[in-house]
Design a protein around this motif. Structure first.
Motif, short mmCIF file in Angstrom:
data_model
loop_
_atom_site.label_atom_id
_atom_site.label_comp_id
_atom_site.label_asym_id
_atom_site.label_seq_id
_atom_site.Cartn_x
_atom_site.Cartn_y
_atom_site.Cartn_z
N THR A 298 0.83 -1.20 0.00
CA THR A 298 0.00 0.00 0.00
C THR A 298 0.87 1.25 0.00
N ALA A 299 1.92 1.25 0.82
CA ALA A 299 2.80 2.42 0.88
C ALA A 299 3.47 2.67 -0.46
N GLU A 300 4.00 1.62 -1.06
CA GLU A 300 4.74 1.81 -2.31
C GLU A 300 3.82 2.27 -3.44
N GLU A 301 2.64 1.66 -3.56
CA GLU A 301 1.70 2.09 -4.60
C GLU A 301 1.24 3.52 -4.37
N THR A 302 1.00 3.87 -3.12
CA THR A 302 0.58 5.24 -2.81
C THR A 302 1.65 6.24 -3.19
N ILE A 303 2.88 5.96 -2.83
CA ILE A 303 3.99 6.87 -3.12
C ILE A 303 4.10 7.15 -4.60
N HIS A 304 3.94 6.13 -5.43
CA HIS A 304 4.05 6.32 -6.88
C HIS A 304 2.92 7.16 -7.45
N GLN A 305 1.82 7.31 -6.72
CA GLN A 305 0.69 8.09 -7.21
C GLN A 305 0.68 9.52 -6.70
N LEU A 306 1.61 9.86 -5.82
CA LEU A 306 1.59 11.19 -5.20
C LEU A 306 2.43 12.19 -5.98
N PRO A 307 1.83 13.30 -6.40
CA PRO A 307 2.57 14.34 -7.11
C PRO A 307 3.11 15.41 -6.17
N CYS A 308 3.43 15.01 -4.95
CA CYS A 308 3.87 15.97 -3.94
C CYS A 308 5.02 15.37 -3.14
N ALA A 309 5.53 16.14 -2.20
CA ALA A 309 6.60 15.65 -1.33
C ALA A 309 6.07 14.55 -0.41
N VAL A 310 6.97 13.67 0.01
CA VAL A 310 6.63 12.59 0.93
C VAL A 310 7.64 12.56 2.07
N VAL A 311 7.13 12.40 3.30
CA VAL A 311 8.00 12.13 4.44
C VAL A 311 7.67 10.72 4.90
N GLY A 312 8.64 9.82 4.76
CA GLY A 312 8.43 8.42 5.11
C GLY A 312 9.05 8.08 6.45
N LEU A 313 8.26 7.43 7.32
CA LEU A 313 8.71 7.06 8.66
C LEU A 313 8.74 5.55 8.83
N LYS A 314 9.60 5.08 9.72
CA LYS A 314 9.67 3.67 10.09
C LYS A 314 9.12 3.50 11.50
N PRO A 315 8.60 2.32 11.81
CA PRO A 315 8.11 2.08 13.17
C PRO A 315 9.24 1.88 14.16
#
Length: 326
Positions: A298-315
């Motif tokens: 879900t995260a990877e597919e979402t990232i590829h669809q976003l035309p904006c900046a992303v801040v990715g966090l780990k648990p």
């Protein structure tokens, strides 16, 4: 770390039009009074280059490239440091591995970089995804032309806790961390904070395929129950966040809730886009302790669809699969 950065690394993979991502890094570092290092990571000549070049020509070319990069970085450093003190360094080798070595050995708590734009149909390139998968600290990936003051910040939460017991506390903590970081960015940018959670009951592709029969009234009842469950969990998270923030912060931000029924792999990005998100803060690791399960689908597919900046966090508990000796 609770949304407060102290040791930021800004990564440059080339020398072309890097001022905007450096400006973004300085903007964040200045707000947090954080140490800022700007690293130029360049690939060395390929190992087989000395086969087709005479040995002295190969050595001269490599030394010339290294010298030119160091000279460029020194010149730029003088300009950048007029706005905020920065430390600059160049590293040569495999760029991704050099960046990871720097992050791990120097214990950076935030990485900022421009997204790769060489692949037209993919907004995020392979090194972006590698960092989002394997970097132990938050990764802030900015699209070229997107490094401006943000007006809309989205915190994408997964409030579904119907998982094995040992995973639930990790997922709750990750959601709280996402809210912390998104709140920090919204305050930094004087932006509207949106909280997005997408939920479904029976996956839509199963319904469309008529694999099972679903009672419509029962499904609507289930959806209402899920909505109530997720809304209550969001209340709990916001109450916890409110206790640790300065008085009145959440009242000032007035975060907007968006509990959306749909298919998460589509609707997270669609909702963020409809909100004109300038940046989405989200978790990028699905499960801990599962070999090879580095980034959730879900995260990877979402990232590829976003035309904006992303801040990715780990648990909490995430350990990068890459390690180096000091």
């Amino acid at each position: 770390m609770k949304g407060h950065y102290q040791n930021i690394l800004c990564v440059l993979y080339d020398t072309h039009k890097q001022d905007e991502v450096v400006a973004q890094a300085i903007h964040v570092a200045k707000s947090h009074q954080a140490k800022l290092t700007i690293m130029l990571a360049l690939e060395t000549l390929p190992p087989n280059a000395n086969i087709v070049m005479e040995s002295f020509s190969y050595i001269d070319s490599e030394q010339s490239m290294d010298s030119a990069a160091e000279s460029w970085l020194q010149s730029q450093s003088e300009t950048w440091s007029t706005d905020y003190p920065v430390t600059c360094e160049a590293r040569f080798g495999h760029p991704f591995m050099e960046v990871m070595k720097k992050i791990i050995n120097d214990k950076h708590d935030l990485v900022i970089k421009l997204s790769e734009t060489t692949i037209i149909d993919r907004l995020f390139g392979s090194d972006d995804l590698q960092l989002l998968r394997k970097c132990p600290c938050p990764v802030w990936v900015v699209h070229r032309g997107n490094a401006k003051q943000y007006a809309s910040v989205v915190a994408a939460l997964d409030l579904n806790y119907h998982y094995p017991e040992h995973e639930i506390s990790v997922r709750k903590q990750l959601n709280l961390d996402i809210l912390r970081h998104a709140t920090e960015i919204a305050l930094l940018e004087f932006a509207q904070l949106h909280i997005v959670h997408v939920f479904d009951s029976v996956p839509e592709h199963i319904l469309r395929g008529e694999f099972i029969s679903v009672d419509e009234d029962a499904m609507q009842h289930d959806l209402a129950s899920i909505h109530k469950e997720r809304d209550e969990e969001l209340d709990r998270l916001l109450e916890e966040l409110d206790k640790e923030r300065e008085a009145g912060v959440l009242d000032y931000l007035q975060p907007q809730r968006h509990l959306v029924h749909g298919y998460p792999r589509k609707e997270i990005a669609a909702t963020a886009t409809s909100l004109a998100a300038d940046v989405v803060v989200m978790g990028t690791v699905a499960r801990l302790g599962v070999p090879g399960y580095i980034m959730g689908g879900t995260a990877e597919e979402t990232i590829h669809q976003l035309p904006c900046a992303v801040v990715g966090l780990k648990p909490d508990g995430f350990v990068s699969p890459i390690s180096f000796d000091d």
